[in-house]
Structures are given as C-alpha cells and as structure tokens.
Design a protein around this motif. Structure first.
Motif, PDB file in Angstrom:
ATOM      1  N   VAL A 310       0.847  -1.191   0.000  1.00  0.00           N
ATOM      2  CA  VAL A 310       0.000   0.000   0.000  1.00  0.00           C
ATOM      3  C   VAL A 310       0.882   1.241   0.000  1.00  0.00           C
ATOM      4  N   VAL A 311       0.401   2.281  -0.661  1.00  0.00           N
ATOM      5  CA  VAL A 311       0.997   3.612  -0.581  1.00  0.00           C
ATOM      6  C   VAL A 311      -0.094   4.543  -0.077  1.00  0.00           C
ATOM      7  N   THR A 312       0.167   5.212   1.031  1.00  0.00           N
ATOM      8  CA  THR A 312      -0.811   6.158   1.571  1.00  0.00           C
ATOM      9  C   THR A 312      -0.391   7.576   1.199  1.00  0.00           C
ATOM     10  N   LEU A 313      -1.376   8.359   0.785  1.00  0.00           N
ATOM     11  CA  LEU A 313      -1.121   9.713   0.290  1.00  0.00           C
ATOM     12  C   LEU A 313      -2.053  10.694   0.980  1.00  0.00           C
ATOM     13  N   ALA A 314      -1.497  11.753   1.545  1.00  0.00           N
ATOM     14  CA  ALA A 314      -2.294  12.850   2.098  1.00  0.00           C
ATOM     15  C   ALA A 314      -1.781  14.146   1.501  1.00  0.00           C
ATOM     16  N   GLU A 315      -2.679  14.940   0.932  1.00  0.00           N
ATOM     17  CA  GLU A 315      -2.316  16.206   0.309  1.00  0.00           C
ATOM     18  C   GLU A 315      -3.457  17.212   0.497  1.00  0.00           C
ATOM     19  N   LEU A 316      -3.099  18.486   0.400  1.00  0.00           N
ATOM     20  CA  LEU A 316      -4.144  19.496   0.377  1.00  0.00           C
ATOM     21  C   LEU A 316      -4.962  19.346  -0.894  1.00  0.00           C
ATOM     22  N   GLU A 317      -6.253  19.543  -0.779  1.00  0.00           N
ATOM     23  CA  GLU A 317      -7.126  19.480  -1.951  1.00  0.00           C
ATOM     24  C   GLU A 317      -7.228  20.887  -2.525  1.00  0.00           C
ATOM     25  N   ALA A 318      -6.261  21.220  -3.364  1.00  0.00           N
ATOM     26  CA  ALA A 318      -6.186  22.561  -3.934  1.00  0.00           C
ATOM     27  C   ALA A 318      -5.392  22.484  -5.228  1.00  0.00           C
ATOM     28  N   SER A 319      -5.510  23.513  -6.038  1.00  0.00           N
ATOM     29  CA  SER A 319      -4.824  23.552  -7.325  1.00  0.00           C
ATOM     30  C   SER A 319      -3.859  24.727  -7.347  1.00  0.00           C
ATOM     31  N   HIS A 320      -2.704  24.526  -6.719  1.00  0.00           N
ATOM     32  CA  HIS A 320      -1.716  25.590  -6.589  1.00  0.00           C
ATOM     33  C   HIS A 320      -0.541  25.410  -7.540  1.00  0.00           C
ATOM     34  N   ASN A 321      -0.736  24.598  -8.563  1.00  0.00           N
ATOM     35  CA  ASN A 321       0.330  24.372  -9.536  1.00  0.00           C
ATOM     36  C   ASN A 321      -0.034  24.927 -10.910  1.00  0.00           C
ATOM     37  N   GLN A 322      -0.977  25.837 -10.948  1.00  0.00           N
ATOM     38  CA  GLN A 322      -1.393  26.395 -12.230  1.00  0.00           C
ATOM     39  C   GLN A 322      -0.295  27.298 -12.787  1.00  0.00           C
ATOM     40  N   PRO A 323      -0.064  27.247 -14.095  1.00  0.00           N
ATOM     41  CA  PRO A 323       1.049  28.009 -14.673  1.00  0.00           C
ATOM     42  C   PRO A 323       0.832  29.512 -14.673  1.00  0.00           C
ATOM     43  N   HIS A 324      -0.420  29.956 -14.741  1.00  0.00           N
ATOM     44  CA  HIS A 324      -0.702  31.389 -14.804  1.00  0.00           C
ATOM     45  C   HIS A 324      -0.820  31.962 -13.394  1.00  0.00           C
TER      46      HIS A 324
END
Length: 453
Positions: A310-324
């Motif tokens: 298993v690989v467990t993943l926790a991340e913020l639910e946001a889109s902060h990688n937009q190029p503009h």
C-alpha cells in the motif's frame, strides 16, 4: 484576464462575484492619469490611498455561496488583493505600489480571519513585487524576509496537528489503510517520506499491540525507515519510537535515512526478503512537481518497483500548480481564506498555536505559491483528480476507503472537534476521503497499491 474572470474561473460560480463598485473602479483608474509612484514617495499620495480606503470601507458586499462564512471585510480585502495581484502580473509597478501601501494599513496578523489571511497574501505580493520589479520597498518590507527555520516549521507542524483536525484525520485514515493492507503479513517495513518527529506512528504501533491475539493478526516485527534531511531529528525520532515500542512490547526497528525523498533509489532502503513494504507520503509529493510532472511520475514508478502492499497519500485538496500567476493566486486566496475561517471559528484570536499555524506554516506556503517561480516554487498542491492520473500512469490502482476508516474519521471530529462546519466528504466513486470546512474540501487522503498485487 480581468479580476472578475479570474474569480469566476477559480470557483466556477459567476453569480457569487458582483461587479466592482463604480467609484472603486474610478479611483483605481485614476492612477493611470497620475504619477502615483512619485506622489507616494513624496508623501502626497495619501489622499488617493485614503480615498480608495474610504470607498472600500463604504462598500457592503453581501457574501453568498462558497463565501457564506466570510465577512464583508474579506470581500473588500479580496478585491484589493486581486487588483494588486493583477497589476503586479502586468508589471504595472506605479499603480501596484500604492495599493500595497493601502493593504499594509488594512491587514493585521492579530485581527479577524480576513485581516489575518490578507496579511500573509500582502507579504507574498510585496515580496513578488520586489523580486520581479527589482524595486526595493523598504517601507513595506523593512528587512529581508527569510523563511522560517526548521525548528519553527516543526513547531508549526505540531501546532497544526494539535489545534486542527487535518493532520490527525490524515494520520488516522492512513493508519487504517495500512492496517487493512498489511493484515496477514509477518514482517512489515514502512517507508515514511519526511518522517519529521514521527507523530503518526505511536497510534499505529498501539493499534498493532491491541490487535495481538485476534484472529488474522500475524505481524511479528515492525520496521520503519524514516526519511529526512536532519540526522539529529531522525535519531531523536528513532529513540522515541523505540522507547514507545518497548513500553508496549512491540518488536520494532527504526532505520534513519538521511536523504531528500526525490533522490531515493531502492538500494537505499535495505529491503529484506519476506518483508511487506508500505510507503507513507504525508504532504510531500507535491514538492516533486517543481521539476515537472515527469519527475513525479518517475519517482512513483520507482515506488511501484518496490511492489508495496500500500501507498498512503495525504495532500491538500487545492490547485496551486497552475502556470498562470493570477489563476494560482485566486485559487490560493480561496483555499487559505477557508482554512483561516475554520481557525477563526474554533480558536481564540490570541491562541499561540493558531498564530504558529497561520504565520509560520500557512504563510510559508502562501509566500512560496505567490512570490516564487520555477524550481524555487515547491508548494504545488494538486487536486485529487490529478493525483489519480499520475498514480495510474505509474502503475498504481486506487484502493477504496473502508467504512471503518470513514467511521473513525467521523468519530474523531465528533469527539475532538465538535463543530458542525467541519465536513467529512466521502467520494464513493473515487475512493478517497476528504475533510473540509463547510462545503469546501481542504485535505484529501487516499491509498494505492500496484496493479500486479
């Protein structure tokens, strides 16, 4: 793209954002007909700044939709922040500078949630202004801004774990996924990327000890490889975990690995025959996107080659990688305003832990998202739909969140964070579990295994 368009793009609800006040627009437009930069330098621009401030204070926007919990003050500050961001994106330094000065008067690190979140975005915008324009604004940034120290970040992380449900939710949900995936195994090896102080693991170890003697329980030995960049922190973490394991008679081994996560290769992990491998990723993988999606996918493929249970993943639910820049700014303002609103509703203004979370942890992320570009911008949160795409490309499949894990998360909220505005959002179709404030998702936890399991 106009400010209104950016907001609509960020939220998908055009009706939530009324057009700007005509007088407000008139004052801002007047900057193009005056040498405001010169006026402010000579102390003659206060009348314009004060006129804008007066008009902003007179506006009475009625929040609705996603912004139901926010005050009219936030809507006013939001307009000002977004207008400033737009001017900076256009390299219009003469008009951006007086707005930054106006913001410096309006924001506060100890005021209400709107003023506190605006203080972080003001500092981020002022930093970007200075970096991109090359113009020093000493009256706004009197000293060179340096990022928080490692110790300050650790203290802020511990505060985040203490006063908000987000990290406890992530740890609890990930731990349950680990327990379920490792059932029936004898020797377990967990690789924790950026383990820090290892606050996730005592609860997991206690759960293992409590399960001894029950049908189906077979784990005889637990090994944790803690990945990090500070050897002293890793050694202290290992000692604490070993002492705790001894206190509950749990066979345990800790392996410190001083390494940057992205440089990991299988031989560093010292894998042993017969071990069931699991990978734990708490708020780390988004940083790999600073070098592009292919770097992340390559890293995930390396993890897949370990055939983890298993690989467990926790991340913020946001889109902060937009190029503009403007899209990224509006998304970040949306996300962190919601987070600060949750802190305001559950903690007193003078809470030291709240201040650490806001002014160390959150501000570090906000400044990086707003002021930095290229490889220096490492805070690149993505929404779950993109994580799913990356994991699938690397040969992983999503595991469903069990009903027991969902029940545990609900119990955590009910017992320790009795506020109805914290919402557990179960995505039945996708299998992930999200925690948010009101109807705005903020954190997401998911678990994965390889397609050949």
């Amino acid at each position: 793209m106009s400010v209104a368009q950016v907001l609509r793009s960020a939220n998908g609800h055009q009706e939530f954002f009324p057009s700007a006040d005509a007088d407000y627009v008139r004052v801002l437009a007047s900057h193009s007909r005056l040498d405001v930069h010169s006026l402010v330098l000579h102390g003659e621009g206060d009348s314009i700044a004060n006129q804008t401030l007066k008009l902003l204070n007179e506006r009475r926007c009625t929040p609705c939709g996603h912004w139901n919990g926010f005050s009219g003050g936030l809507m006013q500050l939001r307009d000002l922040l977004l207008e400033t961001a737009q001017l900076i994106s256009q390299c219009d330094w003469d008009r951006a500078r007086p707005l930054l000065q106006l913001l410096s008067r309006r924001v506060s690190t100890t005021g209400d949630s709107s003023e506190r979140v605006a203080s972080c975005f003001f500092e981020a915008l002022a930093t970007r202004f200075s970096r991109v324009s090359g113009i020093q604004i000493n009256e706004l940034l009197p000293s060179r801004i340096q990022g928080p120290s490692n110790q300050e970040m650790i203290s802020a992380y511990l505060a985040l774990n203490q006063v908000t449900p987000f990290m406890r939710f992530a740890h609890l949900t990930a731990n349950q996924a680990l327990l379920e995936a490792l059932t029936g195994e004898n020797f377990v090896h967990i690789v924790d990327l950026e383990i820090g102080h290892g606050i996730q693991w005592p609860l997991f170890m206690q759960a293992l000890a409590d399960l001894r003697g029950e049908e189906g329980y077979t784990i005889q030995h637990l090994r944790i490889t803690g990945v990090g960049q500070d050897r002293d922190v890793l050694n202290r973490t290992g000692i604490r975990l070993a002492e705790f394991a001894q206190s509950i008679n749990l066979p345990f081994e800790f392996s410190p690995l001083v390494q940057i996560s992205e440089h990991l290769v299988p031989r560093m992990l010292g894998l042993r025959v017969g071990e069931a491998v699991a990978i734990n990723c708490m708020l780390q993988l988004h940083r790999l996107l600073a070098k592009g999606p292919e770097k992340l996918i390559s890293f995930l493929c390396m993890l897949e080659s370990l055939t983890p249970k298993v690989v467990t993943l926790a991340e913020l639910e946001a889109s902060h990688n937009q190029p503009h820049f403007l899209d990224r700014f509006a998304e970040a303002l949306n996300h962190y305003s919601t987070l600060f609103d949750s802190l305001d509703a559950t903690l007193p203004p003078t809470s030291a832990d709240r201040i650490r979370v806001e002014q160390t942890w959150c501000k570090m992320e906000i400044v990086n998202i707003v002021a930095c570009d290229g490889a220096e911008r490492i805070v690149r949160h993505q929404r779950f739909e993109l994580w799913r795409r990356y994991f699938h490309r690397a040969g992983f499949q999503l595991l469903s969140t069990s009903r027991f894990a969902t029940s545990q998360a609900r119990l955590l909220l009910r017992l320790h964070y009795p506020c109805d505005d914290y919402q557990l959002l179960e995505n039945v179709d996708d299998g992930c579990l999200l925690l948010g404030w009101q109807d705005h998702p903020l954190f997401c936890v998911s678990s994965w295994n390889t397609n050949n399991m």
